[in-house]
Design an enzyme around this catalytic site. Sequence first.
Site, PDB file in Angstrom:
ATOM      1  N   LYS A 198      72.569 -30.351  16.745  1.00 15.45           N
ATOM      2  CA  LYS A 198      71.429 -31.006  17.394  1.00 15.45           C
ATOM      3  C   LYS A 198      71.248 -30.610  18.859  1.00 15.45           C
ATOM      4  CE  LYS A 198      71.252 -34.971  14.347  1.00 15.45           C
ATOM      5  NZ  LYS A 198      71.009 -36.394  14.168  1.00 15.45           N
TER       6      LYS A 198
ATOM      7  N   ASP B 204      65.412 -39.517  15.258  1.00 14.26           N
ATOM      8  CA  ASP B 204      66.538 -40.445  15.038  1.00 14.26           C
ATOM      9  C   ASP B 204      66.354 -41.736  15.823  1.00 14.26           C
ATOM     10  OD1 ASP B 204      68.076 -38.817  13.314  1.00 14.26           O
ATOM     11  OD2 ASP B 204      68.885 -37.712  15.023  1.00 14.26           O
TER      12      ASP B 204
HETATM   13  O1  SKM Z   1      68.821 -36.756  12.048  1.00  9.27           O
HETATM   14  C1  SKM Z   1      69.116 -36.886  10.692  1.00  9.27           C
HETATM   15  C2  SKM Z   1      68.676 -35.658   9.966  1.00  9.27           C
HETATM   16  O2  SKM Z   1      67.284 -35.477  10.124  1.00  9.27           O
HETATM   17  C3  SKM Z   1      69.002 -35.768   8.492  1.00  9.27           C
HETATM   18  C4  SKM Z   1      70.364 -36.269   8.231  1.00  9.27           C
HETATM   19  C5  SKM Z   1      70.908 -36.151   6.896  1.00  9.27           C
HETATM   20  O3  SKM Z   1      70.137 -36.030   5.952  1.00  9.27           O
HETATM   21  O4  SKM Z   1      72.138 -36.174   6.729  1.00  9.27           O
HETATM   22  C6  SKM Z   1      71.101 -36.914   9.192  1.00  9.27           C
HETATM   23  C7  SKM Z   1      70.599 -37.163  10.544  1.00  9.27           C
HETATM   24  O5  SKM Z   1      71.316 -36.364  11.450  1.00  9.27           O
END
Ligand code: SKM
Length: 280
Positions: free
Chosen positions: A73, A109
């Site tokens: 991220k 998020d």
């Molecule tokens: O921010 C979210 C991401 O968009 C999707 C995700 C997931 O599917 O495991 C987890 C988060 O980090």
Amino acid sequence: LVRSLKAGLIGTGIQASLTPAMHMAEGAAQGIRYDYELIDLNLLGASEKDLPRLLADAERRGFAGLNITHPCKQAVIPYLDELASEARQLGAVNTVVLRSGRRYGHNTDWWGFAEGFRRGLPDADLFSAVQLGAGGAGVATAYAALSLGLQRLVVFDREAGRAQALARMLSPLFPRAEVAAGNDLPSEMRNAAGLIHATPTGMAKYPGLPLDAELLSRSLWVAEIVYFPLETALLREARRRGCKTLDGGGMAVFQAVGAFRLFTGLEPDAARMLGHFRAM
Ligand code: SKM
């Protein structure tokens, strides 16, 4: 005319993610042929260093966008053309829109947590809260809570330096609130209206409670981010003691609601996405 669309999730440990199913079910319900794939760094033998290639691949294959999760991220930011202001402030991107050769970074998020909170704990007293966990998810929940109007946030982390860094980062963004790293959890819990839990404790791999159950007084609201399982030991204990609670499903669903909107340009049906998530 059936629109078709491709998107994906880049990260590690994502095989059990419910995000692809949420996007594809909502796409199908809106008449889109929607293909959402997992780009699992573990399976590819890849790391953050491969992001330039993975982003270029997605563009070449005509992806509308990518979700980005741990451990990418922050690492993805240098490869983007533009950042939405919240993503810049948070220093973290979980959603990249790919359009006309340009890459736009967003963070859904924090909004996901805020939206889940607004709906699930509408009357929560925002006078003060304790947050456990100052990692990636904790940055988003703290930002969300302060955006909702929380007046005082005291952050704890097993790595005290992380809690201090989070407080230093958020204080100037929310000058009317007080944001601090805590050192006396029992005393802070006695003075708090709510508890935000943003550590992995409660997941199958990390069973148990993140704090002494005696610290959960009945007047407290408790917001959880763990959603697998949906009912964590913390939520069970908090409910037993009469606390108002919010499970981690809201953040999981609403981050996807936000990303769906950005990828497709269509308004997702949040209730339908929630229903689909709860049925999985
Ligand atoms: O921010 C979210 C991401 O968009 C999707 C995700 C997931 O599917 O495991 C987890 C988060 O980090």
